[in-house]
Design a protein around this motif. Sequence first.
Motif, PDB file in Angstrom:
ATOM      1  N   ALA A 172      18.571  51.973   2.199  1.00  0.00           N
ATOM      2  CA  ALA A 172      20.027  52.061   2.055  1.00  0.00           C
ATOM      3  C   ALA A 172      20.603  50.730   1.592  1.00  0.00           C
ATOM      4  O   ALA A 172      21.821  50.565   1.563  1.00  0.00           O
ATOM      5  CB  ALA A 172      20.667  52.478   3.375  1.00  0.00           C
ATOM      6  N   THR A 173      19.736  49.786   1.217  1.00  0.00           N
ATOM      7  CA  THR A 173      20.164  48.451   0.792  1.00  0.00           C
ATOM      8  C   THR A 173      19.464  48.056  -0.502  1.00  0.00           C
ATOM      9  O   THR A 173      18.563  48.744  -0.975  1.00  0.00           O
ATOM     10  CB  THR A 173      19.824  47.394   1.864  1.00  0.00           C
ATOM     11  N   ARG A 174      19.894  46.891  -1.029  1.00  0.00           N
ATOM     12  CA  ARG A 174      19.241  46.312  -2.204  1.00  0.00           C
ATOM     13  C   ARG A 174      18.321  45.149  -1.799  1.00  0.00           C
ATOM     14  O   ARG A 174      18.018  44.288  -2.607  1.00  0.00           O
ATOM     15  CB  ARG A 174      20.298  45.803  -3.195  1.00  0.00           C
ATOM     16  N   SER A 175      17.908  45.107  -0.561  1.00  0.00           N
ATOM     17  CA  SER A 175      17.072  44.012  -0.070  1.00  0.00           C
ATOM     18  C   SER A 175      15.821  43.837  -0.937  1.00  0.00           C
ATOM     19  O   SER A 175      15.191  44.821  -1.348  1.00  0.00           O
ATOM     20  CB  SER A 175      16.644  44.294   1.372  1.00  0.00           C
ATOM     21  N   PRO A 176      15.432  42.582  -1.199  1.00  0.00           N
ATOM     22  CA  PRO A 176      14.192  42.350  -1.951  1.00  0.00           C
ATOM     23  C   PRO A 176      12.940  42.634  -1.133  1.00  0.00           C
ATOM     24  O   PRO A 176      11.850  42.774  -1.694  1.00  0.00           O
ATOM     25  CB  PRO A 176      14.277  40.861  -2.322  1.00  0.00           C
ATOM     26  N   HIS A 177      13.076  42.715   0.194  1.00  0.00           N
ATOM     27  CA  HIS A 177      11.911  42.928   1.061  1.00  0.00           C
ATOM     28  C   HIS A 177      11.678  44.425   1.228  1.00  0.00           C
ATOM     29  O   HIS A 177      12.147  45.057   2.168  1.00  0.00           O
ATOM     30  CB  HIS A 177      12.120  42.232   2.401  1.00  0.00           C
ATOM     31  N   ARG A 178      10.894  44.979   0.298  1.00  0.00           N
ATOM     32  CA  ARG A 178      10.672  46.405   0.198  1.00  0.00           C
ATOM     33  C   ARG A 178       9.171  46.690   0.260  1.00  0.00           C
ATOM     34  O   ARG A 178       8.353  45.780   0.079  1.00  0.00           O
ATOM     35  CB  ARG A 178      11.265  46.949  -1.098  1.00  0.00           C
TER      36      ARG A 178
ATOM     37  N   GLY B 282      18.759  50.663   7.255  1.00  0.00           N
ATOM     38  CA  GLY B 282      17.480  51.073   6.691  1.00  0.00           C
ATOM     39  C   GLY B 282      17.277  50.440   5.321  1.00  0.00           C
ATOM     40  O   GLY B 282      18.206  50.378   4.519  1.00  0.00           O
ATOM     41  N   VAL B 283      16.068  49.954   5.060  1.00  0.00           N
ATOM     42  CA  VAL B 283      15.817  49.190   3.837  1.00  0.00           C
ATOM     43  C   VAL B 283      16.175  49.978   2.584  1.00  0.00           C
ATOM     44  O   VAL B 283      16.664  49.410   1.597  1.00  0.00           O
ATOM     45  CB  VAL B 283      14.341  48.708   3.787  1.00  0.00           C
TER      46      VAL B 283
ATOM     47  N   ASN C  85      -2.946  43.800   5.440  1.00  0.00           N
ATOM     48  CA  ASN C  85      -2.241  43.307   6.625  1.00  0.00           C
ATOM     49  C   ASN C  85      -0.724  43.298   6.449  1.00  0.00           C
ATOM     50  O   ASN C  85      -0.009  42.860   7.337  1.00  0.00           O
ATOM     51  CB  ASN C  85      -2.709  41.890   6.964  1.00  0.00           C
ATOM     52  N   PHE C  86      -0.259  43.758   5.292  1.00  0.00           N
ATOM     53  CA  PHE C  86       1.171  43.696   5.001  1.00  0.00           C
ATOM     54  C   PHE C  86       1.901  44.880   5.624  1.00  0.00           C
ATOM     55  O   PHE C  86       1.517  46.035   5.450  1.00  0.00           O
ATOM     56  CB  PHE C  86       1.410  43.688   3.494  1.00  0.00           C
ATOM     57  N   THR C  87       2.943  44.579   6.374  1.00  0.00           N
ATOM     58  CA  THR C  87       3.825  45.624   6.890  1.00  0.00           C
ATOM     59  C   THR C  87       5.256  45.213   6.573  1.00  0.00           C
ATOM     60  O   THR C  87       5.590  44.029   6.610  1.00  0.00           O
ATOM     61  CB  THR C  87       3.681  45.797   8.411  1.00  0.00           C
ATOM     62  N   PHE C  88       6.085  46.162   6.242  1.00  0.00           N
ATOM     63  CA  PHE C  88       7.475  45.847   5.948  1.00  0.00           C
ATOM     64  C   PHE C  88       8.360  46.365   7.068  1.00  0.00           C
ATOM     65  O   PHE C  88       7.988  47.264   7.812  1.00  0.00           O
ATOM     66  CB  PHE C  88       7.884  46.453   4.599  1.00  0.00           C
ATOM     67  N   LYS C  89       9.529  45.739   7.178  1.00  0.00           N
ATOM     68  CA  LYS C  89      10.472  46.130   8.224  1.00  0.00           C
ATOM     69  C   LYS C  89      11.303  47.319   7.748  1.00  0.00           C
ATOM     70  O   LYS C  89      11.857  47.301   6.654  1.00  0.00           O
ATOM     71  CB  LYS C  89      11.373  44.955   8.582  1.00  0.00           C
ATOM     72  N   ALA C  90      11.387  48.332   8.589  1.00  0.00           N
ATOM     73  CA  ALA C  90      12.138  49.529   8.227  1.00  0.00           C
ATOM     74  C   ALA C  90      13.627  49.241   8.102  1.00  0.00           C
ATOM     75  O   ALA C  90      14.323  49.869   7.300  1.00  0.00           O
ATOM     76  CB  ALA C  90      11.912  50.631   9.254  1.00  0.00           C
ATOM     77  N   LYS C  91      14.124  48.255   8.889  1.00  0.00           N
ATOM     78  CA  LYS C  91      15.531  47.888   8.837  1.00  0.00           C
ATOM     79  C   LYS C  91      15.667  46.415   8.489  1.00  0.00           C
ATOM     80  O   LYS C  91      14.844  45.587   8.910  1.00  0.00           O
ATOM     81  CB  LYS C  91      16.238  48.193  10.164  1.00  0.00           C
ATOM     82  N   VAL C  92      16.695  46.084   7.717  1.00  0.00           N
ATOM     83  CA  VAL C  92      16.922  44.707   7.289  1.00  0.00           C
ATOM     84  C   VAL C  92      18.361  44.314   7.600  1.00  0.00           C
ATOM     85  O   VAL C  92      19.242  45.165   7.740  1.00  0.00           O
ATOM     86  CB  VAL C  92      16.658  44.549   5.768  1.00  0.00           C
TER      87      VAL C  92
END
Length: 298
Positions: free
Chosen positions: A94-100, A91-92, A73-80
């Motif tokens: 292009a970042t260092r976001s932990p939500h990958r 776009g995820v 059921n897990f989906t991640f957001k393409a943009k953060v």
Amino acid sequence: MTPIAVVESCFSTRNGTPRQPLLVPLSRACLVFDTSQVPTAALDGLAEYSHCWILYVFHLNTNADKVWGEPANFTFKAKVRVPKLMGGKMGVFATRSPHRPCPIGLTVAKVEARQGHILLLSGVDLVDGTPVLDIKPYLPFCESIPEALVPQWVKEDNKIVVASVHFSDEFLPSLTSCWASAEKKSLYASPEEFQRLVKQVLSFDIRSVSQRRRPHKHKEVSKTVNNINEVTSDLEDEIDEEISGSDVTYHLTLEGLEISYKIDPDGNVLVEKSALSSYIKINNQNRSGYMLWKDTLG
């Protein structure tokens, strides 16, 4: 994958942990290896390098339960949302976001010393308890790229650097009064050295994007505003009660000490006082490396 080591860091919670490595030179950690998986000899020679790469797991993500408990059921957001873009999205990848898609982090740290199965590090951006998957030496001759280019928004450090950091007259006495308990498990040798750490950490605006755009007040904010940094981006959009930023008291937990501070609209930080946090009683009892740091510091 099974973690091979765990981080014992000065950052008690995610709130306040630097967004990038080496921004806070005084940030310290012990990397404690699991000797049932990793023989001590595996670390031989590593201390001859000045820096190392660390692969780890973002184990405190707000969506961690879905990632591990309900992967179907897990989906991640393409943009953060990006802090330097003041809430603008990128776009995820292009970042260092932990939500990958796979919550794996990569960071670099300075190697201070190695003692047995423990590696002493500085300049870390890792929260206490982080599971580590692998560690590799940093090789400047092939991994440093002087001609490398980055987008303009990445260069805009002024978006997250504060104007000044000052301490109230009450801060050092309050720190000294609780230091007798804190220093038993601290990676720092004195209240003055710990105060320098606080200044380095708060030299960057550690508030969430929503807090910086419109400082807000919630019925629990006055005592737990640090927890608001951990809400998901969906909830951030729903917060709309505004007050003057200088009227909000924020809280940062370092080394099991709760630091209270305010920041005015011009970016001037006033650190008010410190107190023992419940974190030091729960999470900070069995540190393996704090005495090694004491020995290293002399």
